[in-house]
Design a protein around this motif. Structure first.
Motif, mmCIF file in Angstrom:
data_model
loop_
_atom_site.group_PDB
_atom_site.id
_atom_site.type_symbol
_atom_site.label_atom_id
_atom_site.label_comp_id
_atom_site.label_asym_id
_atom_site.label_seq_id
_atom_site.Cartn_x
_atom_site.Cartn_y
_atom_site.Cartn_z
ATOM 1 N N SER A 110 0.820 -1.210 0.000
ATOM 2 C CA SER A 110 0.000 0.000 0.000
ATOM 3 C C SER A 110 0.855 1.263 0.000
ATOM 4 C CB SER A 110 -0.911 0.011 1.238
ATOM 5 O OG SER A 110 -0.127 0.134 2.415
ATOM 6 N N VAL A 111 0.198 2.373 -0.278
ATOM 7 C CA VAL A 111 0.869 3.674 -0.247
ATOM 8 C C VAL A 111 1.348 3.984 1.163
ATOM 9 C CG1 VAL A 111 0.573 6.153 -0.611
ATOM 10 C CG2 VAL A 111 -0.499 4.528 -2.174
ATOM 11 N N ASP A 171 -0.761 5.253 -5.544
ATOM 12 C CA ASP A 171 -0.938 3.810 -5.746
ATOM 13 C C ASP A 171 -0.009 3.271 -6.831
ATOM 14 O OD1 ASP A 171 -2.895 3.588 -3.793
ATOM 15 O OD2 ASP A 171 -4.532 4.013 -5.183
ATOM 16 N N SER A 172 0.288 4.092 -7.826
ATOM 17 C CA SER A 172 1.163 3.645 -8.920
ATOM 18 C C SER A 172 2.574 3.331 -8.435
ATOM 19 C CB SER A 172 1.222 4.720 -10.012
ATOM 20 O OG SER A 172 -0.060 4.965 -10.545
ATOM 21 N N ASP A 173 2.970 3.928 -7.315
ATOM 22 C CA ASP A 173 4.324 3.710 -6.812
ATOM 23 C C ASP A 173 4.515 2.317 -6.215
ATOM 24 O OD1 ASP A 173 5.927 6.179 -7.182
ATOM 25 O OD2 ASP A 173 4.263 7.089 -6.069
ATOM 26 N N VAL A 174 3.446 1.648 -5.849
ATOM 27 C CA VAL A 174 3.593 0.318 -5.240
ATOM 28 C C VAL A 174 4.293 -0.633 -6.207
ATOM 29 C CG1 VAL A 174 2.384 -1.686 -4.313
ATOM 30 C CG2 VAL A 174 1.587 0.623 -3.746
ATOM 31 N N THR A 175 3.816 -0.686 -7.442
ATOM 32 C CA THR A 175 4.432 -1.554 -8.443
ATOM 33 C C THR A 175 5.847 -1.103 -8.773
ATOM 34 O OG1 THR A 175 2.275 -2.056 -9.432
ATOM 35 C CG2 THR A 175 4.230 -2.463 -10.781
ATOM 36 N N ALA A 184 19.417 16.216 -2.416
ATOM 37 C CA ALA A 184 18.184 16.948 -2.711
ATOM 38 C C ALA A 184 17.194 16.069 -3.460
ATOM 39 C CB ALA A 184 18.503 18.192 -3.545
ATOM 40 N N ASP A 185 15.921 16.286 -3.191
ATOM 41 C CA ASP A 185 14.895 15.464 -3.824
ATOM 42 C C ASP A 185 14.035 16.311 -4.764
ATOM 43 O OD1 ASP A 185 12.480 16.215 -1.631
ATOM 44 O OD2 ASP A 185 14.475 16.003 -0.772
ATOM 45 N N HIS A 186 14.307 16.165 -6.056
ATOM 46 C CA HIS A 186 13.500 16.835 -7.079
ATOM 47 C C HIS A 186 13.015 15.805 -8.107
ATOM 48 C CE1 HIS A 186 15.424 20.268 -5.280
ATOM 49 N NE2 HIS A 186 16.606 19.916 -5.761
ATOM 50 N N PRO A 187 12.552 14.630 -7.686
ATOM 51 C CA PRO A 187 12.193 13.590 -8.649
ATOM 52 C C PRO A 187 10.811 13.796 -9.254
ATOM 53 C CG PRO A 187 11.776 12.806 -6.452
ATOM 54 C CD PRO A 187 12.356 14.190 -6.301
ATOM 55 N N SER A 188 10.570 13.059 -10.320
ATOM 56 C CA SER A 188 9.267 13.146 -10.976
ATOM 57 C C SER A 188 8.198 12.389 -10.205
ATOM 58 C CB SER A 188 9.363 12.585 -12.405
ATOM 59 O OG SER A 188 9.838 11.246 -12.379
ATOM 60 N N ASN A 189 8.588 11.415 -9.409
ATOM 61 C CA ASN A 189 7.630 10.659 -8.601
ATOM 62 C C ASN A 189 8.342 10.113 -7.365
ATOM 63 O OD1 ASN A 189 8.744 7.894 -9.292
ATOM 64 N ND2 ASN A 189 8.095 8.563 -11.335
ATOM 65 N N ALA A 190 7.574 9.550 -6.438
ATOM 66 C CA ALA A 190 8.129 9.068 -5.175
ATOM 67 C C ALA A 190 9.133 7.934 -5.375
ATOM 68 C CB ALA A 190 6.996 8.611 -4.257
ATOM 69 N N THR A 191 8.855 7.069 -6.326
ATOM 70 C CA THR A 191 9.764 5.943 -6.573
ATOM 71 C C THR A 191 11.129 6.436 -7.022
ATOM 72 O OG1 THR A 191 7.906 4.534 -7.235
ATOM 73 C CG2 THR A 191 10.110 3.812 -7.868
ATOM 74 N N ALA A 192 11.156 7.385 -7.941
ATOM 75 C CA ALA A 192 12.419 7.917 -8.432
ATOM 76 C C ALA A 192 13.215 8.560 -7.306
ATOM 77 C CB ALA A 192 12.167 8.918 -9.545
ATOM 78 N N GLY A 193 12.521 9.276 -6.425
ATOM 79 C CA GLY A 193 13.200 9.916 -5.308
ATOM 80 C C GLY A 193 13.780 8.907 -4.343
ATOM 81 N N TYR A 194 12.995 7.892 -4.011
ATOM 82 C CA TYR A 194 13.468 6.873 -3.071
ATOM 83 C C TYR A 194 14.609 6.065 -3.676
ATOM 84 C CZ TYR A 194 13.174 3.579 0.801
ATOM 85 O OH TYR A 194 13.450 2.835 1.931
ATOM 86 N N ALA A 195 14.449 5.660 -4.928
ATOM 87 C CA ALA A 195 15.470 4.851 -5.591
ATOM 88 C C ALA A 195 16.793 5.599 -5.683
ATOM 89 C CB ALA A 195 14.997 4.455 -6.990
ATOM 90 N N ALA A 196 16.732 6.891 -5.980
ATOM 91 C CA ALA A 196 17.952 7.689 -6.095
ATOM 92 C C ALA A 196 18.698 7.734 -4.769
ATOM 93 C CB ALA A 196 17.602 9.107 -6.551
#
Length: 212
Positions: free
Chosen positions: A28-29, A48-52, A112-124
């Protein structure tokens, strides 16, 4: 925030899954937002899209730990480099605390966190944190728990590179299992005297002059 802290992002994400037990906590989110910890600004971007997407990044991070655990350090670096290229970060100097009464800040590096979505920010952040840990301490400091069926990831910070388990609980469980295995082996080990069918007393009687 210290750079060493960021490596925990990778561990936290990888350990949301227990493959051997067929368990997956990343459902879940809300779980995603908890993974971010104090990074609430990025956590609020989760959908919700970030779960996958998080599950996909998790699999790639686990592959890094698996390669390192198996001694394939070059493979671990290659996998990590691919994540760094796909999810770049923007290092910045930041300061929150003060050193003295004049209010001079304690400067430190911040991702710094300037990602396009939460997944990109966390992964970086996770990939960069893991990269800092690997280059500082070595790829052999990335491991997977050796207490079956647990295969949780961990970062070995011991002075003698001796860590083999993700937690004290798993270490205790593994030691107990090893002790019981030794006891079973000792119990199953045949008695040498049983093969001859003779006791010490009967052996001596058979060689007395009166029996010749």
């Amino acid at each position: 925030m210290e750079l060493a802290y960021y490596s925990d992002y990778a561990v936290r994400l990888v350990n949301t899954e227990e493959p051997a037990r067929n368990k997956d906590a990343l459902t879940s989110v809300e779980v995603i937002r908890e993974l971010f910890g104090p990074a609430t600004q990025m956590a609020r971007r989760a959908t919700d899209s970030d779960v996958t997407r998080f599950r996909s990044v998790r699999a790639r991070l686990r592959a890094v730990f698996t390669a390192a655990d198996e001694g394939d350090h070059t493979g671990a670096v290659d996998l990590l480099n691919s994540l760094l290229l796909e999810f770049p970060v923007s290092p910045q100097i930041s300061g929150h605390d003060t050193l003295d009464e004049e209010g001079r800040p304690r400067w430190h590096m911040h991702l710094a966190d300037h990602p396009s979505n939460a997944t990109a920010g966390y992964a970086a952040i996770a990939a960069m944190g893991l990269a800092f840990h690997l280059t500082e301490f070595g790829a052999d400091r990335l491991g997977l728990c050796q207490a079956p069926p647990c295969r949780n990831a961990y970062l070995d910070t011991s002075t003698n590179r001796s860590r083999r388990y993700c937690s004290d609980r798993c270490a205790t469980r593994a030691n107990v299992a090893a002790y019981r295995a030794r006891k079973r082996l000792e119990a199953e080990r045949p008695d040498p005297a049983a093969h001859t069918g003779l006791t010490d007393e009967s052996s001596q009687e058979s060689t007395t002059p009166g029996d010749r």
